[in-house]
Design a protein around this motif. Structure first.
Motif, PDB file in Angstrom:
ATOM      1  N   SER A   1      -7.447  -0.663  -5.931  1.00 24.38           N
ATOM      2  CA  SER A   1      -6.178   0.063  -5.927  1.00 24.38           C
ATOM      3  C   SER A   1      -5.627   0.094  -4.498  1.00 24.38           C
ATOM      4  O   SER A   1      -6.372   0.280  -3.540  1.00 24.38           O
ATOM      5  N   HIS A   2      -4.360  -0.081  -4.357  1.00 22.63           N
ATOM      6  CA  HIS A   2      -3.752  -0.029  -3.025  1.00 22.63           C
ATOM      7  C   HIS A   2      -3.033   1.303  -2.805  1.00 22.63           C
ATOM      8  O   HIS A   2      -1.989   1.358  -2.175  1.00 22.63           O
TER       9      HIS A   2
ATOM     10  N   LYS B   1       3.810   4.115  -9.040  1.00 19.35           N
ATOM     11  CA  LYS B   1       2.889   3.040  -8.673  1.00 19.35           C
ATOM     12  C   LYS B   1       1.752   2.859  -9.682  1.00 19.35           C
ATOM     13  O   LYS B   1       0.907   1.987  -9.525  1.00 19.35           O
TER      14      LYS B   1
ATOM     15  N   VAL C   1      -0.516   5.491 -10.867  1.00 22.26           N
ATOM     16  CA  VAL C   1      -1.607   6.463 -10.936  1.00 22.26           C
ATOM     17  C   VAL C   1      -1.398   7.297 -12.194  1.00 22.26           C
ATOM     18  O   VAL C   1      -0.307   7.833 -12.409  1.00 22.26           O
TER      19      VAL C   1
ATOM     20  N   TRP D   1       0.825  -1.210   0.000  1.00 21.47           N
ATOM     21  CA  TRP D   1       0.000   0.000   0.000  1.00 21.47           C
ATOM     22  C   TRP D   1       0.856   1.256   0.000  1.00 21.47           C
ATOM     23  O   TRP D   1       1.905   1.298   0.643  1.00 21.47           O
TER      24      TRP D   1
ATOM     25  N   PHE E   1      -9.013   6.044  -7.873  1.00 27.06           N
ATOM     26  CA  PHE E   1      -8.107   5.243  -8.709  1.00 27.06           C
ATOM     27  C   PHE E   1      -8.687   3.888  -9.074  1.00 27.06           C
ATOM     28  O   PHE E   1      -7.972   2.996  -9.526  1.00 27.06           O
TER      29      PHE E   1
END
Ligand SMILES: Cc1ncc(C[n+]2csc(CCOP(=O)(O)OP(=O)(O)O)c2C)c(N)n1
Ligand SMILES: [Mg+2]
Length: 362
Positions: free
Chosen positions: A126-127, A102, A104, A88, A122
Protein backbone atom coordinates in the motif's frame (compact mmCIF):
# COMPACT_ATOMS: atom_id res chain seq x y z
CA UNK A 1 13.12 52.06 0.97
CA UNK A 2 14.57 48.66 0.39
CA UNK A 3 12.35 46.90 2.95
CA UNK A 4 9.05 48.40 1.79
CA UNK A 5 7.76 45.46 -0.21
CA UNK A 6 8.53 42.59 2.07
CA UNK A 7 4.88 42.10 3.08
CA UNK A 8 3.51 42.23 -0.45
CA UNK A 9 3.68 38.57 -1.31
CA UNK A 10 -0.06 38.29 -1.00
CA UNK A 11 -1.12 35.75 -3.57
CA UNK A 12 -4.31 35.53 -5.58
CA UNK A 13 -6.60 32.64 -4.58
CA UNK A 14 -7.04 30.20 -7.45
CA UNK A 15 -10.58 28.90 -8.00
CA UNK A 16 -12.73 27.46 -10.77
CA UNK A 17 -16.18 27.08 -9.19
CA UNK A 18 -18.03 29.73 -7.26
CA UNK A 19 -20.03 28.77 -4.19
CA UNK A 20 -23.03 27.89 -6.37
CA UNK A 21 -21.02 25.41 -8.42
CA UNK A 22 -20.88 27.76 -11.41
CA UNK A 23 -17.71 27.73 -13.49
CA UNK A 24 -16.11 31.14 -13.21
CA UNK A 25 -12.78 30.16 -14.74
CA UNK A 26 -13.79 28.37 -17.94
CA UNK A 27 -10.28 28.46 -19.32
CA UNK A 28 -8.92 26.40 -16.43
CA UNK A 29 -11.86 23.98 -16.03
CA UNK A 30 -10.24 20.52 -16.10
CA UNK A 31 -11.32 17.80 -18.49
CA UNK A 32 -12.09 15.13 -15.92
CA UNK A 33 -14.02 12.10 -17.17
CA UNK A 34 -17.56 11.68 -15.84
CA UNK A 35 -16.82 8.57 -13.78
CA UNK A 36 -14.05 10.35 -11.92
CA UNK A 37 -16.22 13.40 -11.28
CA UNK A 38 -18.94 11.20 -9.85
CA UNK A 39 -16.40 9.25 -7.78
CA UNK A 40 -15.12 12.52 -6.35
CA UNK A 41 -18.62 13.56 -5.36
CA UNK A 42 -19.60 10.17 -3.96
CA UNK A 43 -16.45 10.04 -1.83
CA UNK A 44 -17.28 13.47 -0.45
CA UNK A 45 -20.79 12.36 0.51
CA UNK A 46 -19.58 9.06 1.93
CA UNK A 47 -16.98 10.88 4.01
CA UNK A 48 -19.51 13.41 5.26
CA UNK A 49 -21.93 10.70 6.31
CA UNK A 50 -19.27 8.48 7.90
CA UNK A 51 -17.91 11.54 9.67
CA UNK A 52 -21.24 12.61 11.14
CA UNK A 53 -21.98 9.06 12.14
CA UNK A 54 -18.60 8.71 13.89
CA UNK A 55 -19.36 11.77 15.98
CA UNK A 56 -22.67 10.21 17.03
CA UNK A 57 -21.00 6.91 17.95
CA UNK A 58 -18.49 8.78 20.08
CA UNK A 59 -21.26 10.68 21.85
CA UNK A 60 -22.98 7.34 22.50
CA UNK A 61 -19.79 6.12 24.16
CA UNK A 62 -19.11 3.62 21.41
CA UNK A 63 -16.10 5.30 19.73
CA UNK A 64 -12.89 6.28 21.55
CA UNK A 65 -12.36 9.66 19.91
CA UNK A 66 -12.57 11.18 16.44
CA UNK A 67 -11.18 14.12 14.43
CA UNK A 68 -13.96 15.32 12.11
CA UNK A 69 -13.24 16.28 8.51
CA UNK A 70 -16.58 17.97 7.80
CA UNK A 71 -16.07 20.89 5.42
CA UNK A 72 -12.63 19.85 4.17
CA UNK A 73 -13.65 17.09 1.76
CA UNK A 74 -12.83 18.96 -1.47
CA UNK A 75 -9.32 19.87 -0.35
CA UNK A 76 -8.62 16.14 -0.11
CA UNK A 77 -10.63 14.56 -2.90
CA UNK A 78 -9.38 16.97 -5.59
CA UNK A 79 -5.71 16.09 -5.03
CA UNK A 80 -6.42 12.36 -4.80
CA UNK A 81 -8.31 12.39 -8.10
CA UNK A 82 -5.30 14.12 -9.66
CA UNK A 83 -2.84 11.50 -8.40
CA UNK A 84 -1.84 8.18 -9.93
CA UNK A 85 -2.32 4.86 -8.19
CA UNK A 86 1.38 4.54 -7.38
CA UNK A 87 1.69 7.98 -5.83
CA UNK A 88 2.07 8.05 -2.07
CA UNK A 89 -0.37 9.53 0.39
CA UNK A 90 1.06 10.79 3.67
CA UNK A 91 -1.89 11.92 5.79
CA UNK A 92 -2.05 13.63 9.16
CA UNK A 93 -5.18 12.75 11.17
CA UNK A 94 -8.05 14.55 9.45
CA UNK A 95 -7.73 13.05 5.98
CA UNK A 96 -10.63 10.62 5.89
CA UNK A 97 -11.79 11.79 2.45
CA UNK A 98 -8.32 11.41 0.94
CA UNK A 99 -7.86 7.96 2.42
CA UNK A 100 -11.28 6.72 1.35
CA UNK A 101 -10.71 8.03 -2.19
CA UNK A 102 -7.39 6.20 -2.36
CA UNK A 103 -9.11 2.95 -1.37
CA UNK A 104 -8.63 2.60 2.38
CA UNK A 105 -11.75 0.77 3.61
CA UNK A 106 -13.90 2.75 6.07
CA UNK A 107 -13.60 -0.16 8.46
CA UNK A 108 -9.88 0.56 8.86
CA UNK A 109 -10.49 4.21 9.70
CA UNK A 110 -13.20 3.37 12.20
CA UNK A 111 -10.90 0.75 13.72
CA UNK A 112 -8.20 3.37 14.18
CA UNK A 113 -10.47 5.76 16.07
CA UNK A 114 -11.88 2.80 17.98
CA UNK A 115 -8.37 2.24 19.35
CA UNK A 116 -7.49 -0.85 17.37
CA UNK A 117 -4.00 -1.07 15.80
CA UNK A 118 -5.41 -3.02 12.88
CA UNK A 119 -6.82 0.28 11.68
CA UNK A 120 -3.28 1.32 10.71
CA UNK A 121 -2.51 -1.69 8.55
CA UNK A 122 -3.50 -1.41 4.90
CA UNK A 123 -1.62 -4.43 3.64
CA UNK A 124 1.74 -4.88 1.97
CA UNK A 125 2.41 -2.73 -1.07
CA UNK A 126 0.00 0.00 0.00
CA UNK A 127 1.30 3.47 -0.77
CA UNK A 128 -0.75 5.05 1.99
CA UNK A 129 0.68 5.83 5.41
CA UNK A 130 -1.60 5.40 8.43
CA UNK A 131 -3.23 8.20 10.43
CA UNK A 132 -0.37 10.15 12.00
CA UNK A 133 -1.06 12.53 14.87
CA UNK A 134 2.33 14.12 15.77
CA UNK A 135 1.99 17.58 14.24
CA UNK A 136 4.56 18.46 11.59
CA UNK A 137 6.04 14.98 11.26
CA UNK A 138 4.20 14.28 8.01
CA UNK A 139 6.40 16.48 5.85
CA UNK A 140 9.64 14.87 6.99
CA UNK A 141 8.23 11.40 6.38
CA UNK A 142 6.97 12.47 2.98
CA UNK A 143 10.29 14.07 2.01
CA UNK A 144 12.00 10.81 2.99
CA UNK A 145 9.68 8.77 0.78
CA UNK A 146 10.14 11.27 -2.05
CA UNK A 147 13.91 10.95 -1.67
CA UNK A 148 13.63 7.15 -1.89
CA UNK A 149 11.43 7.51 -4.96
CA UNK A 150 14.06 9.69 -6.60
CA UNK A 151 16.92 7.32 -5.76
CA UNK A 152 14.96 4.32 -7.00
CA UNK A 153 13.71 6.20 -10.06
CA UNK A 154 10.28 4.75 -9.33
CA UNK A 155 8.45 7.66 -10.96
CA UNK A 156 6.18 7.94 -7.91
CA UNK A 157 5.35 11.27 -6.34
CA UNK A 158 4.30 11.90 -2.75
CA UNK A 159 1.37 13.96 -1.49
CA UNK A 160 1.61 15.07 2.13
CA UNK A 161 -1.10 16.78 4.16
CA UNK A 162 -0.42 19.14 7.01
CA UNK A 163 -2.51 21.72 8.87
CA UNK A 164 -2.03 25.49 9.23
CA UNK A 165 -0.79 24.85 12.76
CA UNK A 166 1.64 22.25 11.50
CA UNK A 167 3.51 24.87 9.48
CA UNK A 168 4.82 26.37 12.73
CA UNK A 169 6.70 23.17 13.50
CA UNK A 170 10.37 22.79 12.67
CA UNK A 171 9.72 19.58 10.80
CA UNK A 172 7.65 21.38 8.22
CA UNK A 173 10.60 23.60 7.42
CA UNK A 174 13.13 20.77 7.52
CA UNK A 175 11.13 18.61 5.15
CA UNK A 176 10.29 21.41 2.71
CA UNK A 177 13.84 22.70 2.68
CA UNK A 178 15.28 19.24 2.09
CA UNK A 179 12.78 18.53 -0.69
CA UNK A 180 13.61 21.85 -2.34
CA UNK A 181 17.36 21.35 -2.24
CA UNK A 182 17.15 17.86 -3.74
CA UNK A 183 14.31 18.54 -6.22
CA UNK A 184 12.23 15.79 -4.66
CA UNK A 185 8.86 14.70 -6.08
CA UNK A 186 6.82 16.07 -3.19
CA UNK A 187 3.52 17.93 -3.15
CA UNK A 188 2.71 19.35 0.28
CA UNK A 189 -0.86 20.43 0.87
CA UNK A 190 -1.51 22.70 3.80
CA UNK A 191 -5.15 22.48 4.74
CA UNK A 192 -5.60 25.91 6.21
CA UNK A 193 -8.85 25.32 8.08
CA UNK A 194 -8.19 28.53 10.01
CA UNK A 195 -7.60 26.94 13.40
CA UNK A 196 -5.13 24.72 15.22
CA UNK A 197 -7.49 23.56 17.94
CA UNK A 198 -8.40 27.02 19.35
CA UNK A 199 -5.40 28.93 17.93
CA UNK A 200 -6.52 31.03 14.96
CA UNK A 201 -4.48 31.28 11.78
CA UNK A 202 -3.60 34.91 12.66
CA UNK A 203 -1.64 33.67 15.68
CA UNK A 204 0.22 31.07 13.63
CA UNK A 205 2.35 33.35 11.48
CA UNK A 206 2.68 36.99 10.57
CA UNK A 207 3.05 36.00 6.91
CA UNK A 208 0.21 37.11 4.59
CA UNK A 209 -0.21 33.53 3.37
CA UNK A 210 1.17 30.11 4.20
CA UNK A 211 1.74 29.42 0.50
CA UNK A 212 4.26 32.25 0.29
CA UNK A 213 6.60 30.23 2.51
CA UNK A 214 7.42 28.39 -0.73
CA UNK A 215 9.51 31.40 -1.78
CA UNK A 216 12.00 30.67 0.96
CA UNK A 217 12.48 27.12 -0.34
CA UNK A 218 12.90 28.29 -3.91
CA UNK A 219 9.84 26.35 -5.08
CA UNK A 220 6.40 27.28 -6.43
CA UNK A 221 3.62 27.97 -3.97
CA UNK A 222 -0.11 28.21 -4.72
CA UNK A 223 -3.02 29.61 -2.78
CA UNK A 224 -6.17 27.71 -3.68
CA UNK A 225 -9.84 27.73 -2.73
CA UNK A 226 -9.77 24.49 -0.77
CA UNK A 227 -13.55 24.09 -0.94
CA UNK A 228 -13.36 23.91 -4.72
CA UNK A 229 -12.61 20.32 -5.75
CA UNK A 230 -11.82 21.28 -9.35
CA UNK A 231 -9.34 23.96 -8.37
CA UNK A 232 -7.62 21.55 -5.99
CA UNK A 233 -7.51 18.97 -8.79
CA UNK A 234 -5.95 21.36 -11.31
CA UNK A 235 -3.26 22.73 -9.01
CA UNK A 236 -2.29 19.32 -7.64
CA UNK A 237 -2.14 17.85 -11.16
CA UNK A 238 0.28 20.59 -12.23
CA UNK A 239 2.36 20.05 -9.09
CA UNK A 240 2.49 16.28 -9.68
CA UNK A 241 3.58 16.80 -13.27
CA UNK A 242 6.40 19.03 -12.11
CA UNK A 243 7.38 16.48 -9.47
CA UNK A 244 7.50 13.64 -11.96
CA UNK A 245 9.59 15.62 -14.43
CA UNK A 246 12.21 15.99 -11.71
CA UNK A 247 11.48 19.69 -11.22
CA UNK A 248 10.98 19.36 -7.48
CA UNK A 249 8.37 20.03 -4.82
CA UNK A 250 5.37 22.37 -4.68
CA UNK A 251 3.61 23.89 -1.71
CA UNK A 252 -0.17 24.28 -1.92
CA UNK A 253 -2.24 26.15 0.62
CA UNK A 254 -5.88 25.07 0.53
CA UNK A 255 -8.17 27.66 2.12
CA UNK A 256 -10.90 25.71 3.85
CA UNK A 257 -12.76 25.47 7.14
CA UNK A 258 -13.37 22.83 9.76
CA UNK A 259 -17.14 22.95 10.24
CA UNK A 260 -17.07 20.62 13.23
CA UNK A 261 -15.04 20.49 16.44
CA UNK A 262 -11.28 19.87 16.42
CA UNK A 263 -11.89 16.47 17.97
CA UNK A 264 -14.65 15.01 20.06
CA UNK A 265 -13.08 16.58 23.16
CA UNK A 266 -13.26 20.14 21.80
CA UNK A 267 -15.98 22.78 22.12
CA UNK A 268 -15.43 25.25 19.26
CA UNK A 269 -18.17 27.63 20.45
CA UNK A 270 -15.66 28.88 23.05
CA UNK A 271 -13.29 30.36 20.47
CA UNK A 272 -15.26 31.09 17.29
CA UNK A 273 -18.57 32.74 16.46
CA UNK A 274 -21.72 31.18 15.04
CA UNK A 275 -21.69 33.87 12.32
CA UNK A 276 -18.28 32.74 11.13
CA UNK A 277 -19.41 29.12 10.94
CA UNK A 278 -22.59 30.13 9.10
CA UNK A 279 -20.52 32.02 6.50
CA UNK A 280 -18.45 28.93 5.81
CA UNK A 281 -21.50 26.68 5.64
CA UNK A 282 -22.50 28.70 2.58
CA UNK A 283 -19.25 27.58 0.95
CA UNK A 284 -19.86 23.89 1.68
CA UNK A 285 -17.85 21.91 -0.90
CA UNK A 286 -20.49 19.19 -1.18
CA UNK A 287 -23.24 21.61 -2.19
CA UNK A 288 -20.88 23.19 -4.71
CA UNK A 289 -19.94 19.87 -6.31
CA UNK A 290 -23.57 18.72 -6.31
CA UNK A 291 -24.58 21.81 -8.26
CA UNK A 292 -21.70 21.46 -10.70
CA UNK A 293 -22.61 17.83 -11.40
CA UNK A 294 -26.33 18.49 -11.74
CA UNK A 295 -25.63 21.39 -14.11
CA UNK A 296 -23.80 18.86 -16.25
CA UNK A 297 -26.65 16.34 -15.94
CA UNK A 298 -24.41 13.91 -14.10
CA UNK A 299 -26.36 13.95 -10.87
CA UNK A 300 -29.89 14.51 -9.56
CA UNK A 301 -32.15 14.25 -6.53
CA UNK A 302 -33.17 10.64 -7.16
CA UNK A 303 -29.56 9.47 -7.42
CA UNK A 304 -28.75 11.41 -4.28
CA UNK A 305 -31.55 9.78 -2.30
CA UNK A 306 -30.58 6.27 -3.32
CA UNK A 307 -26.92 6.94 -2.63
CA UNK A 308 -27.56 8.27 0.86
CA UNK A 309 -29.85 5.38 1.70
CA UNK A 310 -27.24 2.83 0.60
CA UNK A 311 -24.40 4.62 2.35
CA UNK A 312 -26.32 4.89 5.60
CA UNK A 313 -26.71 1.15 5.79
CA UNK A 314 -23.14 0.47 4.65
CA UNK A 315 -21.70 2.84 7.25
CA UNK A 316 -23.79 1.43 10.08
CA UNK A 317 -22.94 -2.16 9.11
CA UNK A 318 -19.26 -1.25 8.98
CA UNK A 319 -19.29 0.13 12.50
CA UNK A 320 -21.24 -2.81 13.87
CA UNK A 321 -18.60 -5.11 12.36
CA UNK A 322 -15.87 -3.07 14.06
CA UNK A 323 -17.61 -3.43 17.41
CA UNK A 324 -17.78 -7.19 16.98
CA UNK A 325 -14.04 -7.64 16.34
CA UNK A 326 -11.89 -8.89 19.23
CA UNK A 327 -10.20 -6.17 21.27
CA UNK A 328 -6.52 -5.54 20.43
CA UNK A 329 -3.94 -7.13 22.69
CA UNK A 330 -1.26 -5.24 24.58
CA UNK A 331 1.38 -6.77 22.29
CA UNK A 332 -0.17 -5.03 19.30
CA UNK A 333 0.33 -1.62 20.89
CA UNK A 334 4.09 -2.20 20.87
CA UNK A 335 4.77 -4.57 18.03
CA UNK A 336 4.36 -2.56 14.85
CA UNK A 337 6.64 0.47 15.08
CA UNK A 338 9.94 -1.30 14.37
CA UNK A 339 10.91 -4.46 12.50
CA UNK A 340 13.16 -5.25 15.46
CA UNK A 341 11.97 -3.77 18.71
CA UNK A 342 14.62 -1.60 20.42
CA UNK A 343 15.59 -2.59 23.92
CA UNK A 344 14.00 0.41 25.62
CA UNK A 345 10.65 -0.43 24.06
CA UNK A 346 11.05 -4.08 25.00
CA UNK A 347 11.53 -2.95 28.62
CA UNK A 348 8.44 -0.73 28.44
CA UNK A 349 6.42 -3.59 27.02
CA UNK A 350 7.47 -5.98 29.80
CA UNK A 351 6.78 -3.35 32.46
CA UNK A 352 3.36 -2.61 31.04
CA UNK A 353 2.55 -6.31 30.87
CA UNK A 354 3.54 -6.79 34.50
CA UNK A 355 1.41 -3.80 35.44
CA UNK A 356 -1.55 -5.16 33.51
CA UNK A 357 -1.15 -8.52 35.24
CA UNK A 358 -1.14 -7.02 38.70
CA UNK A 359 -3.92 -4.54 37.92
CA UNK A 360 -6.07 -7.08 36.18
CA UNK A 361 -6.51 -5.17 32.90
CA UNK A 362 -5.44 -6.55 29.52
C1 LIG B 1 3.89 17.44 18.20
C2 LIG B 1 2.49 17.64 18.65
N1 LIG B 1 2.19 18.67 19.48
C3 LIG B 1 0.91 18.86 19.87
C4 LIG B 1 -0.09 18.01 19.47
C5 LIG B 1 -1.53 18.24 19.90
N2 LIG B 1 -2.32 18.68 18.75
C6 LIG B 1 -3.12 17.84 18.09
S1 LIG B 1 -3.86 18.56 16.78
C7 LIG B 1 -3.16 20.05 17.12
C8 LIG B 1 -3.45 21.25 16.25
C9 LIG B 1 -3.14 21.02 14.83
O1 LIG B 1 -3.58 22.09 14.06
P1 LIG B 1 -3.43 22.10 12.49
O2 LIG B 1 -2.03 21.74 12.13
O3 LIG B 1 -3.94 23.39 12.00
O4 LIG B 1 -4.35 20.89 12.01
P2 LIG B 1 -5.94 20.72 12.17
O5 LIG B 1 -6.16 20.11 13.52
O6 LIG B 1 -6.56 22.06 12.06
O7 LIG B 1 -6.35 19.80 11.09
C10 LIG B 1 -2.34 19.96 18.25
C11 LIG B 1 -1.59 21.08 18.81
C12 LIG B 1 0.28 16.95 18.61
N3 LIG B 1 -0.62 16.09 18.13
N4 LIG B 1 1.56 16.80 18.21
MG1 LIG C 1 -5.84 23.81 11.24
Amino acid sequence: MVLDNFKDWKMETFSILDKNGKVTNKEKEPKIDNDTLVKMYKTMVYTRMADEQALKYQRQGRMLTFAPVKGQEAAQVGPMAASDKGDWLVPAFREMAAMLYKGVPLQKLYLYWYGNEQGSHFGEGSHILPVNVPIGSQVNHAAGIAYASKLKESGEAVIAFIGDGGTSHGEFHEGMNFAGVFDLPLVTIIQNNHYAISTPRSKQTKAASLAQKAHAYGIPGALVDGNDPLAMYVVTKAALERAKKGEGPTLIEALTYRLGPHTTSDDPTIYRSDEEVEEWKKKDPIIRMYKYLSNRNLWNKEKEETLRKDYKKEIQDTFKAVEKLPAPTLDEVFDYTYTEMPEYLQRQKEARKAQAKSGGDR
